[in-house]
Design a protein around this motif. Sequence first.
Motif, mmCIF file in Angstrom:
data_model
loop_
_atom_site.group_PDB
_atom_site.id
_atom_site.type_symbol
_atom_site.label_atom_id
_atom_site.label_comp_id
_atom_site.label_asym_id
_atom_site.label_seq_id
_atom_site.Cartn_x
_atom_site.Cartn_y
_atom_site.Cartn_z
ATOM 1 N N ALA A 75 66.485 89.395 65.857
ATOM 2 C CA ALA A 75 65.837 88.280 66.531
ATOM 3 C C ALA A 75 66.685 87.031 66.349
ATOM 4 O O ALA A 75 67.456 86.918 65.391
ATOM 5 N N VAL A 76 66.538 86.091 67.276
ATOM 6 C CA VAL A 76 67.199 84.795 67.177
ATOM 7 C C VAL A 76 66.122 83.731 67.097
ATOM 8 O O VAL A 76 65.063 83.863 67.708
ATOM 9 N N SER A 77 66.388 82.657 66.347
ATOM 10 C CA SER A 77 65.309 81.708 66.090
ATOM 11 C C SER A 77 65.835 80.363 65.621
ATOM 12 O O SER A 77 66.861 80.278 64.936
ATOM 13 N N VAL A 97 59.836 97.738 58.723
ATOM 14 C CA VAL A 97 60.950 97.781 59.664
ATOM 15 C C VAL A 97 62.022 96.814 59.183
ATOM 16 O O VAL A 97 61.726 95.653 58.863
ATOM 17 N N ALA A 98 63.271 97.251 59.134
ATOM 18 C CA ALA A 98 64.367 96.363 58.745
ATOM 19 C C ALA A 98 64.588 95.313 59.824
ATOM 20 O O ALA A 98 64.596 95.627 61.015
ATOM 21 N N ALA A 99 64.776 94.047 59.409
ATOM 22 C CA ALA A 99 64.935 92.954 60.366
ATOM 23 C C ALA A 99 66.167 92.132 60.036
ATOM 24 O O ALA A 99 66.425 91.806 58.875
ATOM 25 N N THR A 100 66.913 91.776 61.088
ATOM 26 C CA THR A 100 68.006 90.817 61.002
ATOM 27 C C THR A 100 67.634 89.635 61.873
ATOM 28 O O THR A 100 67.257 89.819 63.042
ATOM 29 N N VAL A 101 67.701 88.432 61.324
ATOM 30 C CA VAL A 101 67.399 87.239 62.115
ATOM 31 C C VAL A 101 68.618 86.323 62.117
ATOM 32 O O VAL A 101 69.262 86.128 61.092
ATOM 33 N N VAL A 102 68.925 85.808 63.292
ATOM 34 C CA VAL A 102 70.077 84.934 63.491
ATOM 35 C C VAL A 102 69.571 83.529 63.746
ATOM 36 O O VAL A 102 68.700 83.318 64.604
ATOM 37 N N MET A 103 70.097 82.556 63.000
ATOM 38 C CA MET A 103 69.619 81.185 63.082
ATOM 39 C C MET A 103 70.802 80.225 63.092
ATOM 40 O O MET A 103 71.821 80.486 62.453
ATOM 41 N N PRO A 104 70.672 79.088 63.802
ATOM 42 C CA PRO A 104 71.703 78.060 63.694
ATOM 43 C C PRO A 104 71.590 77.332 62.363
ATOM 44 O O PRO A 104 70.505 77.279 61.765
ATOM 45 N N GLU A 136 76.914 78.389 63.857
ATOM 46 C CA GLU A 136 77.136 76.940 63.935
ATOM 47 C C GLU A 136 76.129 76.247 64.835
ATOM 48 O O GLU A 136 75.784 75.093 64.610
ATOM 49 N N ASP A 137 75.675 76.904 65.888
ATOM 50 C CA ASP A 137 74.727 76.276 66.806
ATOM 51 C C ASP A 137 73.853 77.339 67.444
ATOM 52 O O ASP A 137 74.020 78.546 67.204
ATOM 53 N N MET A 138 72.886 76.889 68.274
ATOM 54 C CA MET A 138 71.937 77.822 68.860
ATOM 55 C C MET A 138 72.607 78.743 69.882
ATOM 56 O O MET A 138 72.268 79.926 69.983
ATOM 57 N N ALA A 139 73.565 78.209 70.626
ATOM 58 C CA ALA A 139 74.276 79.061 71.582
ATOM 59 C C ALA A 139 74.977 80.202 70.849
ATOM 60 O O ALA A 139 74.965 81.355 71.305
ATOM 61 N N GLY A 140 75.587 79.891 69.716
ATOM 62 C CA GLY A 140 76.232 80.926 68.918
ATOM 63 C C GLY A 140 75.236 81.923 68.358
ATOM 64 O O GLY A 140 75.546 83.119 68.228
ATOM 65 N N ALA A 141 74.042 81.453 68.039
ATOM 66 C CA ALA A 141 73.010 82.350 67.521
ATOM 67 C C ALA A 141 72.598 83.368 68.581
ATOM 68 O O ALA A 141 72.458 84.566 68.300
ATOM 69 N N PHE A 142 72.410 82.903 69.811
ATOM 70 C CA PHE A 142 72.052 83.830 70.882
ATOM 71 C C PHE A 142 73.190 84.819 71.142
ATOM 72 O O PHE A 142 72.950 86.007 71.396
ATOM 73 N N ALA A 143 74.425 84.341 71.072
ATOM 74 C CA ALA A 143 75.573 85.229 71.296
ATOM 75 C C ALA A 143 75.635 86.320 70.225
ATOM 76 O O ALA A 143 75.886 87.499 70.531
ATOM 77 N N LEU A 144 75.411 85.958 68.965
ATOM 78 C CA LEU A 144 75.439 86.950 67.891
ATOM 79 C C LEU A 144 74.273 87.923 68.031
ATOM 80 O O LEU A 144 74.436 89.135 67.794
ATOM 81 N N MET A 145 73.122 87.427 68.412
ATOM 82 C CA MET A 145 71.972 88.316 68.637
ATOM 83 C C MET A 145 72.320 89.371 69.679
ATOM 84 O O MET A 145 72.042 90.567 69.510
ATOM 85 N N GLU A 146 72.954 88.937 70.775
ATOM 86 C CA GLU A 146 73.311 89.878 71.837
ATOM 87 C C GLU A 146 74.332 90.901 71.339
ATOM 88 O O GLU A 146 74.261 92.086 71.700
ATOM 89 N N GLN A 147 75.261 90.467 70.487
ATOM 90 C CA GLN A 147 76.245 91.390 69.944
ATOM 91 C C GLN A 147 75.572 92.429 69.045
ATOM 92 O O GLN A 147 75.874 93.628 69.114
ATOM 93 N N LEU A 148 74.657 91.987 68.211
ATOM 94 C CA LEU A 148 73.961 92.913 67.317
ATOM 95 C C LEU A 148 73.093 93.890 68.097
ATOM 96 O O LEU A 148 72.940 95.052 67.706
ATOM 97 N N GLN A 149 72.541 93.427 69.210
ATOM 98 C CA GLN A 149 71.797 94.346 70.067
ATOM 99 C C GLN A 149 72.736 95.411 70.648
ATOM 100 O O GLN A 149 72.409 96.601 70.658
ATOM 101 N N ARG A 150 73.910 94.993 71.095
ATOM 102 C CA ARG A 150 74.883 95.967 71.611
ATOM 103 C C ARG A 150 75.318 96.943 70.522
ATOM 104 O O ARG A 150 75.639 98.098 70.803
ATOM 105 N N ASP A 151 75.301 96.474 69.271
ATOM 106 C CA ASP A 151 75.694 97.338 68.156
ATOM 107 C C ASP A 151 74.602 98.348 67.787
ATOM 108 O O ASP A 151 74.820 99.206 66.919
#
Length: 315
Positions: free
Chosen positions: A73-75, A92-99, A121-136
Motif C-alpha cells: 500500500a502507499v500512504s 497477512v504480511a504488509a509493506t507500506v510505502v510512505m513519503p 523522497e516524495d509522494m510521487a516516488g511512493a506511488f512509483a515504488l508501490m507500482e514496482q512492488l506490485q509488479r514484483d
Amino acid sequence: MVDITDIEAAAERIQGHVLRTPTVSSPGLSDLLGVPVTAKLELLQRGGSFKVRGAAAKLLTLTDVEREAGVVAVSGGNHAIGVAVMAGALGVAATVVMPRSAPARAAEAARAAGADVRLTEDMAGAFALMEQLQRDGLTLLHPFADPIVLAGQGTVGLELSDDADELTDVLVSIGGGALISGVAVALRARRPGIRVWGVETEGAQAMTDALAAGGPVPTTLSSIVSTLSAPTVSQLTYDHVSTLVTEVVLVSDAEAVRGTLELADHGKVWAEPAAGCLVPAARRVLARVGGDARLGFVVCGGNASTADVFKWSTP
C-alpha cells in the motif's frame, strides 16, 4: 459505480473487525457555527482513522494466493496505519510505502503493527515504488482506486445515516476521494436530498483539479496536510464525486490548522488538519445555504501530534 448494496455487503463483511464509532451532536461546534452540528467521530476508529474499514473490506476478500503474496500500500499516513493494523490482525504480511514528509508517528505506528515500512523522497516516488512492488508480485491494496476499498469506506456514511438526526449538509475531507465517494453513495441512497460537500486544502487539491479538467490529472503537492496529499484522484473516485457531491471547497493550510484548534476548543476532540479543514469549509457552506442548515462532520482521523499542530500554528 459502487451502489448501496455494495456498501451494505462491506458493512456485513467487516463487522467485528472495526469499531462502530460514535455519532454525536456537538453543542460546542453548534455554538461556534450557529447551526446544529453532528460529528461522526471516526478519529476514535482502530488505527485512529476510517482507513481500517477499506483495508478490512479488501483483505477479507483476498484469495489464498493473494494473501500468501502479501499486500503493498502507499500512504501519506493513515492508510499505512489502517493496512498495517488490519493485515496484522488477519495474518497477512504488509509493506507500506510512505513519503518522508508523512508524520513520523504514522510510520512508527505502521511498524509497530508489523508492517515493512519503505520511505521515499516524495509522494510521487511512493506511488512509483508501490507500482514496482506490485509488479514484483505483491497484492495491491490501493487507497482510493479500488471499488471494494471504496465500499468499505462508505460504511462510515451508512452508520451516519442510521445514527444522526436530520441533516441537510454533510462535509467530508478528500485525499484520493474514496471516503467521500462511499459516504455520498450511502447518504444519497438512505437520505435523498441531502447535500454532500468535499473539502481539500490548497496544495492537496487533486479533486478540485480533476473537476476543473473533466477527469483525473496530476496535481502539484505543497500542503502540509500529508494525509490529504494524493498526487491524483482515480477515475473511480472522480466519477462518484462529479456525480454525487454538491461542490468541493478549498481552504488554506492555515485555516485547516486553525480548524484543528477550534475542534479541540469547541468540539472537545483532537483531530488532524485533514479534519480541521471542515470548520472553515462549513462557514463557506453556510454562507451558501443559509442558517437553516443542519451540518454533519465526518471527523476522519486524529493522527497528528500536539507538537506538529503547534508547530504549524506558530507564525
